[in-house]
Scaffold this active site. Structure first.
Site, PDB file in Angstrom:
ATOM      1  CE  LYS A 194      42.872  34.689  34.679  1.00 23.59           C
ATOM      2  NZ  LYS A 194      41.706  35.082  33.896  1.00 23.59           N
ATOM      3  CB  CYS A 233      40.006  32.293  38.057  1.00 24.51           C
ATOM      4  SG  CYS A 233      39.652  31.888  36.455  1.00 24.51           S
ATOM      5  CD  GLU A 286      39.047  37.593  28.504  1.00 26.00           C
ATOM      6  OE1 GLU A 286      39.289  37.357  27.404  1.00 26.00           O
ATOM      7  OE2 GLU A 286      39.026  38.818  28.711  1.00 26.00           O
TER       8      GLU A 286
HETATM    9  C1  UDX Z   1      37.298  36.052  38.519  1.00 22.95           C
HETATM   10  C2  UDX Z   1      37.704  37.398  38.453  1.00 22.95           C
HETATM   11  O1  UDX Z   1      37.328  38.359  38.627  1.00 22.95           O
HETATM   12  C3  UDX Z   1      38.202  37.859  36.299  1.00 22.95           C
HETATM   13  O2  UDX Z   1      38.727  39.004  36.467  1.00 22.95           O
HETATM   14  C4  UDX Z   1      39.222  36.689  36.200  1.00 22.95           C
HETATM   15  O3  UDX Z   1      38.996  36.942  35.054  1.00 22.95           O
HETATM   16  C5  UDX Z   1      38.376  35.332  36.528  1.00 22.95           C
HETATM   17  O4  UDX Z   1      38.191  35.354  38.083  1.00 22.95           O
HETATM   18  P1  UDX Z   1      34.966  35.097  38.744  1.00 22.95           P
HETATM   19  O5  UDX Z   1      35.485  34.296  39.051  1.00 22.95           O
HETATM   20  O6  UDX Z   1      34.347  34.943  36.892  1.00 22.95           O
HETATM   21  O7  UDX Z   1      36.462  36.254  38.032  1.00 22.95           O
HETATM   22  O8  UDX Z   1      34.211  35.856  39.557  1.00 22.95           O
HETATM   23  P2  UDX Z   1      33.524  36.947  40.421  1.00 22.95           P
HETATM   24  O9  UDX Z   1      32.970  38.104  40.374  1.00 22.95           O
HETATM   25  O10 UDX Z   1      35.295  37.361  40.632  1.00 22.95           O
HETATM   26  O11 UDX Z   1      33.899  36.157  41.852  1.00 22.95           O
HETATM   27  C6  UDX Z   1      34.435  34.750  42.520  1.00 22.95           C
HETATM   28  C7  UDX Z   1      34.074  34.904  44.155  1.00 22.95           C
HETATM   29  O12 UDX Z   1      34.037  35.288  44.548  1.00 22.95           O
HETATM   30  C8  UDX Z   1      32.013  34.371  43.891  1.00 22.95           C
HETATM   31  O13 UDX Z   1      31.753  33.322  44.028  1.00 22.95           O
HETATM   32  C9  UDX Z   1      31.913  35.607  44.218  1.00 22.95           C
HETATM   33  O14 UDX Z   1      30.690  35.447  44.788  1.00 22.95           O
HETATM   34  C10 UDX Z   1      33.185  35.960  45.416  1.00 22.95           C
HETATM   35  N1  UDX Z   1      33.475  37.216  45.637  1.00 22.95           N
HETATM   36  C11 UDX Z   1      33.147  38.126  44.980  1.00 22.95           C
HETATM   37  C12 UDX Z   1      32.355  37.526  46.929  1.00 22.95           C
HETATM   38  O15 UDX Z   1      32.116  36.604  47.924  1.00 22.95           O
HETATM   39  N2  UDX Z   1      32.804  38.392  47.873  1.00 22.95           N
HETATM   40  C13 UDX Z   1      32.958  39.504  46.747  1.00 22.95           C
HETATM   41  O16 UDX Z   1      33.473  40.923  47.292  1.00 22.95           O
HETATM   42  C14 UDX Z   1      33.130  39.351  45.573  1.00 22.95           C
END
Ligand code: UDX
Ligand code: ADP
Length: 468
Positions: A224, A280, A165
């Site tokens: 993944k 993740c 996913e």
């Molecule tokens: C992530 C992956 O994006 C997704 O494809 C996978 O299935 C699960 O893991 P998620 O953990 O839900 O998703 O959120 P994501 O939007 O990727 O953000 C992860 C973390 O990185 C957050 O704490 C976010 O605030 C941080 N982040 C994200 C940053 O600090 N800077 C960025 O530019 C992007």
């Protein structure tokens, strides 16, 4: 061999992945019965709640999807046996946390829940089944699942697929409705290919076929981990540069804009922050690191582990900056924290930077006063205790939780923004300034505030990756 047309699906695990994914499959495929089962009765009761605001997971747009499909072809229950018996296709969507004990402690994924599911499927199945691994799992887990399934049954055929996913929390419904791609891995023999086709047909109800990528099993599993490692690597890269920006007077947002307009680099995932969180990124990278060690590749393991180390450094660096700025002592001082979730638009707090920033401050005997629009006080306490920052009694003495940002910041010595909730941009910052001790420090861990306006109010503003 003809691909079987799927009419019934069971999903084991009604969490952040299983719940929204199955709700969207049910919404888009009214001809398929979707039964989501979980061992946690409270979770199931919440999914069945008449009040759609009480769903166990907060995701924009999710309640509408559940409203569409629940009771029609989407069902939630604790009857795992029935779910398995009636389904032609079974998704395993249980949690796979990092191991906290034994071999691989702190790195390998704990597969006990997955193994339990496989054993239960083996015991209950009386007809052929396609088993789909949906949780993030170490490469070659599908093979272990297959071994367990085959060793425990007589005459029933199991095909195991990997269908990782890629939804991100906070945008889960949107990501499920319009995925960049759907990945399906399976054995490349006749029955494996037929199973891949069966699952492809499910997704083809709303995803264009050219976006459904079919691979061999292990490529899908490793994709993944690799995708998450690359995404997290970008954040650690920009966060490492943010530290240098603060020393040199460069502006990290300007750098992100400048490099992001190079089409080879691209603009996404270059937002400097107090550190990435979520269920993740860290888990998957540590998993990758463990795999590399397992296969005798220590240099590759060290390369990826550095991404996690920079993230830990960033969280500690932020907490240290607060303590240093407050004249090296925060004992007895009131530090307000806006946001606890690991990103906006979710109530999920797993690995949130907030836990580590609050934990460091509490260890320095600061009073931490928090407001988050979606996270409960009990969750915050659990997070701190689980992360080892003290017993429930100890952390409760220094943690104070409020229902709005104004109460949390009243009489504070400093305010920190940890989560980029939209409502924090709209706050009356002048009012907050007026009710704080002076000098009023503001630590913007997400760079969401207009620096000029905030400086004019009189705050001593410190933003990630920006010189004074
Ligand atoms: C992530 C992956 O994006 C997704 O494809 C996978 O299935 C699960 O893991 P998620 O953990 O839900 O998703 O959120 P994501 O939007 O990727 O953000 C992860 C973390 O990185 C957050 O704490 C976010 O605030 C941080 N982040 C994200 C940053 O600090 N800077 C960025 O530019 C992007
Ligand atoms: P994820 O983010 O991977 O979806 P969650 O922790 O949100 O993880 O959800 C996993 C769900 O799986 C939990 O609701 C948990 O109760 C459920 N679960 C774990 N093991 C089993 C099992 N053996 N049978 C049924 N449900 C399980």
């Amino acid at each position: 061999m003809e691909a079987k047309k799927i009419r019934s699906i069971c999903c084991i695990g009604a969490g952040y992945v299983g719940g929204p994914t199955m709700a969207v499959i049910a919404q888009k495929c009214p001809h398929i019965n979707v039964h989501v089962v979980d061992i946690n009765p409270q979770r199931i009761a919440d999914w069945n709640s008449d009040n759609l605001d009480e769903l166990p997971i907060y995701e924009p747009g999710l309640s509408e999807v559940v409203k569409d499909a629940r009771g029609r072809n989407l069902f939630f229950s604790t009857d795992i046996s029935k779910g398995i018996a009636e389904a032609e296709m079974i998704f395993i969507s249980v949690n796979t946390p990092t191991k906290t004990y034994g071999v691989g402690k702190g790195m390998a994924a704990d597969l006990k829940y997955v193994e339990l599911c496989a054993r239960q499927i083996a015991n209950e199945a009386t007809e052929d089944k396609i088993v789909v691994e949906k949780s993030t799992l170490p490469v070659r887990t599908a093979e272990s699942i297959k071994t367990i399934l085959e060793a425990n049954t007589t005459g029933v055929n199991f095909e195991v697929l990997s269908n990782p996913e890629f939804l991100a929390e906070g945008t889960a419904v949107q990501d499920l409705h319009n995925p960049d791609r759907v990945l399906i891995g399976g054995d490349q023999d006749e029955s494996g290919l037929a199973a891949i086709e069966s699952l492809t047909e499910v997704y083809a109800n709303w995803v264009p076929r050219e976006q459904i990528v079919q691979t061999r099993l292990w490529s899908s599993e490793l994709s993944k981990l690799t995708a998450n490692a690359f995404l997290a690597q970008r954040i650690s890269s920009i966060n490492s540069v943010s530290a240098l920006c603060e020393k040199t007077g460069a502006d990290v947002d300007e750098i992100a804009r400048a490099i992001g307009s190079d089409s080879r680099i691209g603009p996404k995932f270059l937002k400097a922050s107090v550190g990435f969180g979520g269920s993740c990124f860290q888990k998957d990278i540590l998993n990758l690191v463990y795999l590399c060690h397992h296969f005798g590749l220590p240099e590759v393991a060290d390369y990826w582990e550095q991404v996690v180390k920079i993230n830990d450094y960033q969280k500690k660096r932020f907490a240290k900056q607060i303590i240093d700025s407050l004249f090296n002592t925060v004992s007895g001082k009131k530090i307000a924290m806006l946001g606890w979730a690991f990103k906006k638009d979710t109530n999920d707090t797993r690995e949130s930077a907030a836990i580590y920033v609050a934990g460091e401050l509490i260890q320095d005997l600061a009073e931490v006063h928090v407001y988050d629009p979606k996270v409960t006080e009990q969750q915050m306490i659990n997070d701190l205790v689980y992360a080892g920052f003290g017993t429930e009694e100890e952390v409760s003495k220094l943690l104070f939780v409020y229902g709005n940002a104004y109460d949390a910041t009243n009489n504070a010595h400093a305010v920190s923004i940890i989560t980029e909730w939209d409502e924090f941009k709209e706050l009356d910052w002048k009012k907050i300034y007026n009710q704080m001790f002076k000098p009023a420090f503001l630590f913007d861990g997400r760079n969401i505030l207009d620096r000029k306006k905030i400086n004019e109010i009189g705050f001593d503003l410190r933003s990630i990756g920006k010189g004074l």
